[in-house]
Write a protein that holds these residues in place. Structure first.
Motif, PDB file in Angstrom:
ATOM      1  N   ARG A   4      -3.539 -23.963   3.736  1.00  0.00           N
ATOM      2  CA  ARG A   4      -4.471 -24.121   2.720  1.00  0.00           C
ATOM      3  C   ARG A   4      -4.627 -23.112   2.000  1.00  0.00           C
ATOM      4  O   ARG A   4      -4.587 -21.998   1.898  1.00  0.00           O
ATOM      5  CB  ARG A   4      -6.053 -24.338   3.880  1.00  0.00           C
ATOM      6  N   ARG A   5      -4.570 -23.227   0.241  1.00  0.00           N
ATOM      7  CA  ARG A   5      -4.150 -22.255  -0.423  1.00  0.00           C
ATOM      8  C   ARG A   5      -5.880 -21.288  -0.681  1.00  0.00           C
ATOM      9  O   ARG A   5      -5.836 -20.007  -0.707  1.00  0.00           O
ATOM     10  CB  ARG A   5      -4.943 -23.087  -2.087  1.00  0.00           C
ATOM     11  N   THR A   6      -6.522 -21.803   0.197  1.00  0.00           N
ATOM     12  CA  THR A   6      -7.940 -20.893   0.339  1.00  0.00           C
ATOM     13  C   THR A   6      -7.655 -19.308   1.190  1.00  0.00           C
ATOM     14  O   THR A   6      -7.675 -18.311   0.987  1.00  0.00           O
ATOM     15  CB  THR A   6      -9.198 -20.476   0.181  1.00  0.00           C
ATOM     16  N   LEU A   7      -6.703 -20.169   2.557  1.00  0.00           N
ATOM     17  CA  LEU A   7      -6.000 -18.774   3.462  1.00  0.00           C
ATOM     18  C   LEU A   7      -5.325 -18.674   3.509  1.00  0.00           C
ATOM     19  O   LEU A   7      -5.462 -17.435   3.783  1.00  0.00           O
ATOM     20  CB  LEU A   7      -6.332 -19.831   4.848  1.00  0.00           C
ATOM     21  N   PHE A   8      -4.260 -18.822   1.987  1.00  0.00           N
ATOM     22  CA  PHE A   8      -2.752 -18.148   1.858  1.00  0.00           C
ATOM     23  C   PHE A   8      -3.382 -17.779   1.406  1.00  0.00           C
ATOM     24  O   PHE A   8      -3.132 -16.005   1.189  1.00  0.00           O
ATOM     25  CB  PHE A   8      -2.217 -19.501   1.398  1.00  0.00           C
ATOM     26  N   ARG A   9      -4.285 -17.755   0.182  1.00  0.00           N
ATOM     27  CA  ARG A   9      -4.532 -16.324  -0.718  1.00  0.00           C
ATOM     28  C   ARG A   9      -5.382 -14.901   0.156  1.00  0.00           C
ATOM     29  O   ARG A   9      -4.926 -13.909   0.024  1.00  0.00           O
ATOM     30  CB  ARG A   9      -5.705 -16.765  -1.902  1.00  0.00           C
ATOM     31  N   ALA A  10      -6.169 -15.492   1.059  1.00  0.00           N
ATOM     32  CA  ALA A  10      -6.835 -14.343   1.835  1.00  0.00           C
ATOM     33  C   ALA A  10      -6.256 -14.128   3.321  1.00  0.00           C
ATOM     34  O   ALA A  10      -6.312 -12.398   3.395  1.00  0.00           O
ATOM     35  CB  ALA A  10      -7.807 -15.165   3.219  1.00  0.00           C
ATOM     36  N   ASP A  46      -2.904 -14.487   3.410  1.00  0.00           N
ATOM     37  CA  ASP A  46      -1.019 -13.522   3.100  1.00  0.00           C
ATOM     38  C   ASP A  46      -0.807 -12.864   2.145  1.00  0.00           C
ATOM     39  O   ASP A  46       0.009 -12.239   1.039  1.00  0.00           O
ATOM     40  CB  ASP A  46       0.091 -14.832   2.896  1.00  0.00           C
ATOM     41  N   TRP A  47      -1.344 -13.602   1.129  1.00  0.00           N
ATOM     42  CA  TRP A  47      -0.979 -13.516  -0.586  1.00  0.00           C
ATOM     43  C   TRP A  47      -1.767 -11.955  -0.470  1.00  0.00           C
ATOM     44  O   TRP A  47      -1.127 -11.235  -1.167  1.00  0.00           O
ATOM     45  CB  TRP A  47      -1.739 -14.192  -1.432  1.00  0.00           C
ATOM     46  N   ARG A  48      -2.909 -12.028  -0.836  1.00  0.00           N
ATOM     47  CA  ARG A  48      -3.844 -10.657  -1.962  1.00  0.00           C
ATOM     48  C   ARG A  48      -3.330  -9.629  -0.413  1.00  0.00           C
ATOM     49  O   ARG A  48      -2.893  -8.347  -1.104  1.00  0.00           O
ATOM     50  CB  ARG A  48      -5.050 -11.069  -1.340  1.00  0.00           C
ATOM     51  N   PRO A  49      -3.050  -9.426   0.621  1.00  0.00           N
ATOM     52  CA  PRO A  49      -2.660  -8.309   1.561  1.00  0.00           C
ATOM     53  C   PRO A  49      -1.164  -8.177   1.548  1.00  0.00           C
ATOM     54  O   PRO A  49      -0.645  -7.202   1.475  1.00  0.00           O
ATOM     55  CB  PRO A  49      -2.315  -8.984   3.321  1.00  0.00           C
ATOM     56  N   SER A  50      -0.292  -8.704   0.838  1.00  0.00           N
ATOM     57  CA  SER A  50       0.872  -8.456   0.156  1.00  0.00           C
ATOM     58  C   SER A  50       1.173  -8.233  -0.776  1.00  0.00           C
ATOM     59  O   SER A  50       1.723  -7.263  -0.901  1.00  0.00           O
ATOM     60  CB  SER A  50       1.841  -9.929   0.321  1.00  0.00           C
ATOM     61  N   ARG A  83      -3.076 -12.773  -9.240  1.00  0.00           N
ATOM     62  CA  ARG A  83      -2.947 -14.650  -9.182  1.00  0.00           C
ATOM     63  C   ARG A  83      -1.373 -14.704  -8.719  1.00  0.00           C
ATOM     64  O   ARG A  83      -0.702 -15.073  -9.499  1.00  0.00           O
ATOM     65  CB  ARG A  83      -3.620 -16.087  -9.602  1.00  0.00           C
ATOM     66  N   PHE A  84      -1.735 -15.973  -7.480  1.00  0.00           N
ATOM     67  CA  PHE A  84      -0.610 -16.529  -7.113  1.00  0.00           C
ATOM     68  C   PHE A  84       0.493 -17.300  -8.923  1.00  0.00           C
ATOM     69  O   PHE A  84       1.229 -17.397  -8.903  1.00  0.00           O
ATOM     70  CB  PHE A  84      -0.175 -17.486  -5.378  1.00  0.00           C
TER      71      PHE A  84
END
Length: 193
Positions: A59-65, A67-71, A124-125
């Protein structure tokens, strides 16, 4: 392709429309990484390459919170986390007003999660899409080739997907200087009459 609408994930055979389907050229190292990923993790129910912990689509929102931002934090692109001593990690980030905050955490994981949640802005991704278009055009890939990877119209790629390079003025000066100091027009070419 998974499309997320609040509360539901549906699958579509093509992004946006069938005309929007693109081939994406991948460098060999990415192909190798994807092959290794496929060996380690099974595909999702409809062939997804990347899935959530339950094997379903991301899910886009969960991926952002999650995976993406911690990366971004771990890469030093969104705040920073440094070891401050035994069992102590210092998280540093800026808020929306540009004020810097610092806080200690007992684990690296907690520090990363806190900075990822509270730091303002960040890459942003989708910005990767713009970066790749800019890099390709800046490195001399013809705009029409770059456009075919992203949009149906070249103007869309130029207007929405590329940024000016840092050295745009220097590169423009160099091209002009080469043109002005080169051989006289027509020199070295056969001329038709």
């Amino acid at each position: 392709m998974a499309v997320e609408v609040p509360g539901t994930v549906t699958h579509k055979p093509y992004p946006k429309s069938k005309a929007g389907r693109r081939e994406v050229p991948l460098p060999p190292f990415v192909v190798e990484l994807l092959a290794a990923h496929r060996e380690r993790y099974p595909a999702g129910p409809v062939g997804e390459v990347f899935t959530n912990a339950a094997g379903g689509p991301l899910r886009r929102t969960l991926f952002r919170a999650r995976d993406w931002r911690p990366s971004l934090v771990r890469a030093g692109l969104l705040g920073k986390v440094v070891e401050a001593g035994p069992n102590a990690f210092l998280g540093v980030w800026q808020d929306k007003e540009g004020l810097e905050h610092r806080q200690e955490f007992p684990t690296h994981r907690e520090a990363v999660a806190h900075v990822a949640k509270h730091a303002a802005e960040g890459l942003r991704f989708h910005d990767l899409h713009h970066c790749s278009a800019t890099w390709l055009v800046s490195d001399g890939v013809p705009v029409n080739d770059v456009a075919r990877l992203r949009h149906e119209q070249m103007s869309t790629t130029l207007n929405r997907s590329t940024y000016s390079s840092r050295d745009r003025y220097g590169r423009a000066r160099a091209v002009c200087a080469d043109s002005c100091s080169g051989p006289a027009p027509g020199a070295g070419r056969s001329q038709r009459r």
